[in-house]
Design a protein around this motif. Sequence first.
Motif, PDB file in Angstrom:
ATOM      1  N   GLN A  56       0.819  -1.230  -0.014  1.00 20.58           N
ATOM      2  CA  GLN A  56       0.118  -0.057   0.012  1.00 20.58           C
ATOM      3  C   GLN A  56       0.782   1.179   0.199  1.00 20.58           C
ATOM      4  O   GLN A  56       0.422   2.366   0.303  1.00 20.58           O
ATOM      5  CB  GLN A  56      -0.957  -0.069   1.313  1.00 20.58           C
ATOM      6  CG  GLN A  56      -1.956  -1.385   1.320  1.00 20.58           C
ATOM      7  CD  GLN A  56      -2.816  -1.151   0.340  1.00 20.58           C
ATOM      8  OE1 GLN A  56      -3.345   0.057  -0.422  1.00 20.58           O
ATOM      9  NE2 GLN A  56      -3.323  -2.287  -0.316  1.00 20.58           N
ATOM     10  N   GLU A 274      -4.011   2.092   3.776  1.00 23.57           N
ATOM     11  CA  GLU A 274      -4.910   2.212   2.552  1.00 23.57           C
ATOM     12  C   GLU A 274      -5.961   3.206   2.675  1.00 23.57           C
ATOM     13  O   GLU A 274      -6.569   3.829   2.056  1.00 23.57           O
ATOM     14  CB  GLU A 274      -5.621   0.728   2.119  1.00 23.57           C
ATOM     15  CG  GLU A 274      -6.446   0.401   1.017  1.00 23.57           C
ATOM     16  CD  GLU A 274      -7.158  -0.629   1.000  1.00 23.57           C
ATOM     17  OE1 GLU A 274      -7.755  -1.111  -0.231  1.00 23.57           O
ATOM     18  OE2 GLU A 274      -6.818  -1.804   1.896  1.00 23.57           O
ATOM     19  N   GLU A 275      -6.760   3.000   4.035  1.00 22.59           N
ATOM     20  CA  GLU A 275      -7.596   4.034   4.159  1.00 22.59           C
ATOM     21  C   GLU A 275      -7.320   5.413   4.256  1.00 22.59           C
ATOM     22  O   GLU A 275      -7.980   6.164   3.987  1.00 22.59           O
ATOM     23  CB  GLU A 275      -8.279   3.639   5.678  1.00 22.59           C
ATOM     24  CG  GLU A 275      -9.443   4.417   6.139  1.00 22.59           C
ATOM     25  CD  GLU A 275     -10.196   3.940   7.476  1.00 22.59           C
ATOM     26  OE1 GLU A 275     -10.896   4.729   7.789  1.00 22.59           O
ATOM     27  OE2 GLU A 275      -9.505   3.243   8.235  1.00 22.59           O
ATOM     28  N   ARG A 278      -6.756   6.477   0.614  1.00 15.04           N
ATOM     29  CA  ARG A 278      -8.237   6.948   0.116  1.00 15.04           C
ATOM     30  C   ARG A 278      -8.644   8.296   0.547  1.00 15.04           C
ATOM     31  O   ARG A 278      -9.223   8.890  -0.186  1.00 15.04           O
ATOM     32  CB  ARG A 278      -9.063   5.842   0.561  1.00 15.04           C
ATOM     33  CG  ARG A 278      -9.001   4.313  -0.288  1.00 15.04           C
ATOM     34  CD  ARG A 278     -10.393   3.849  -0.186  1.00 15.04           C
ATOM     35  NE  ARG A 278     -10.913   3.666   1.240  1.00 15.04           N
ATOM     36  CZ  ARG A 278     -10.537   2.575   1.936  1.00 15.04           C
ATOM     37  NH1 ARG A 278      -9.886   1.506   1.288  1.00 15.04           N
ATOM     38  NH2 ARG A 278     -10.945   2.388   2.994  1.00 15.04           N
ATOM     39  N   SER A 279      -8.416   8.400   1.921  1.00 13.06           N
ATOM     40  CA  SER A 279      -9.073   9.868   2.287  1.00 13.06           C
ATOM     41  C   SER A 279      -8.136  11.007   1.626  1.00 13.06           C
ATOM     42  O   SER A 279      -8.758  11.975   1.272  1.00 13.06           O
ATOM     43  CB  SER A 279      -8.849   9.982   3.812  1.00 13.06           C
ATOM     44  OG  SER A 279      -7.542   9.815   4.202  1.00 13.06           O
ATOM     45  N   ASN A 281      -6.579  10.669  -1.406  1.00 13.97           N
ATOM     46  CA  ASN A 281      -6.568  10.829  -2.816  1.00 13.97           C
ATOM     47  C   ASN A 281      -8.111  11.555  -2.912  1.00 13.97           C
ATOM     48  O   ASN A 281      -8.300  11.849  -4.198  1.00 13.97           O
ATOM     49  CB  ASN A 281      -6.692   9.458  -3.257  1.00 13.97           C
ATOM     50  CG  ASN A 281      -5.064   8.926  -3.383  1.00 13.97           C
ATOM     51  OD1 ASN A 281      -4.393   9.532  -3.352  1.00 13.97           O
ATOM     52  ND2 ASN A 281      -5.022   7.507  -3.524  1.00 13.97           N
ATOM     53  N   ALA A 282      -8.962  11.677  -2.088  1.00 17.73           N
ATOM     54  CA  ALA A 282     -10.144  12.148  -2.445  1.00 17.73           C
ATOM     55  C   ALA A 282     -10.008  13.668  -2.646  1.00 17.73           C
ATOM     56  O   ALA A 282     -10.864  14.457  -3.341  1.00 17.73           O
ATOM     57  CB  ALA A 282     -11.134  11.954  -1.320  1.00 17.73           C
TER      58      ALA A 282
END
Length: 301
Positions: A56, A274-275, A278-279, A281-282
Amino acid sequence: MNQETSVRRARRWAEHYIRNLLLLSEVPHAMREGVAQGRPAIIVGAGPSLDKNLSQIPTHSNAVVIGVNAGSLAVPCDVTFSVESNDIRQKLSPRGTQVFGLVAPPKLLQERKQTLRPVWNGELAWVAEELTGVERLPTSGSGSTTAVALAHLWGCNPIVLMGQDLAYPNGQVYASATGFGSDCISAAGIFTWNDSKRIPRPGNPLHEADQLETVPAWGGGEVKSGQAFKAIRFWLAAAAETFDDVTCINATEGGCLGAYDQGNIDKFKYMSLEEAMRSINAFYALEEPLYNRDYNAYITL
């Protein structure tokens, strides 16, 4: 920084510092406020849990990836960071901008002068403060704490930790991905070091033991930590409390659970890497993969 360490290393610090000061007139320093304003920072340590989330590794081009000491060998980093006075070049990646403390061995700084950006912290930092007018970086017995302080100075947000176990899960000291995975500690707190990969340290041998304690683990359960890590845990928790409007994330996915002695009231959010990505990359558009970066030109300091 504890008094025993200061007394033992004082002469070497002073000798290195005096010889390195000339570099301040030859290369730019890294103590530049807001140079990465609003960009995420990933602080990569060498803890055993780093092996869990290597798949990741951030591929986000807007994140500043700072590899601390051996952590720089495990992942492709934009910045190789160290404030060690010992010669640990075998633990330091040559990739990326080389951000080293002024107490580092002068030969190492000269070898990597082309991409070198010095910083200052600790007891002797007052000298550089007087010469430059720039305040020292806060620190607490670990290069990772200084790296967090630098990311904050640069204006990074969020600041994400990975590989920062601050503990010895299953007796491991380092992640295997660093090349130092064979180093271990026994249940009695006795270290076993693989000296074949290290440069000799006359007058300052590696620690023989640590006083172990059982602490709450990241993600539940318990893990063995050491007295050497306690001050670092508290420093990170206290620092995060002072970082106004900055999100601090612990994405280590292992090791100990922060400043547990305070009931884990620190400001860090605990989530998987990973989480966390994701936050992040938002809020940013993905660009070129991290592996394809021009490391030497990536950060302009």
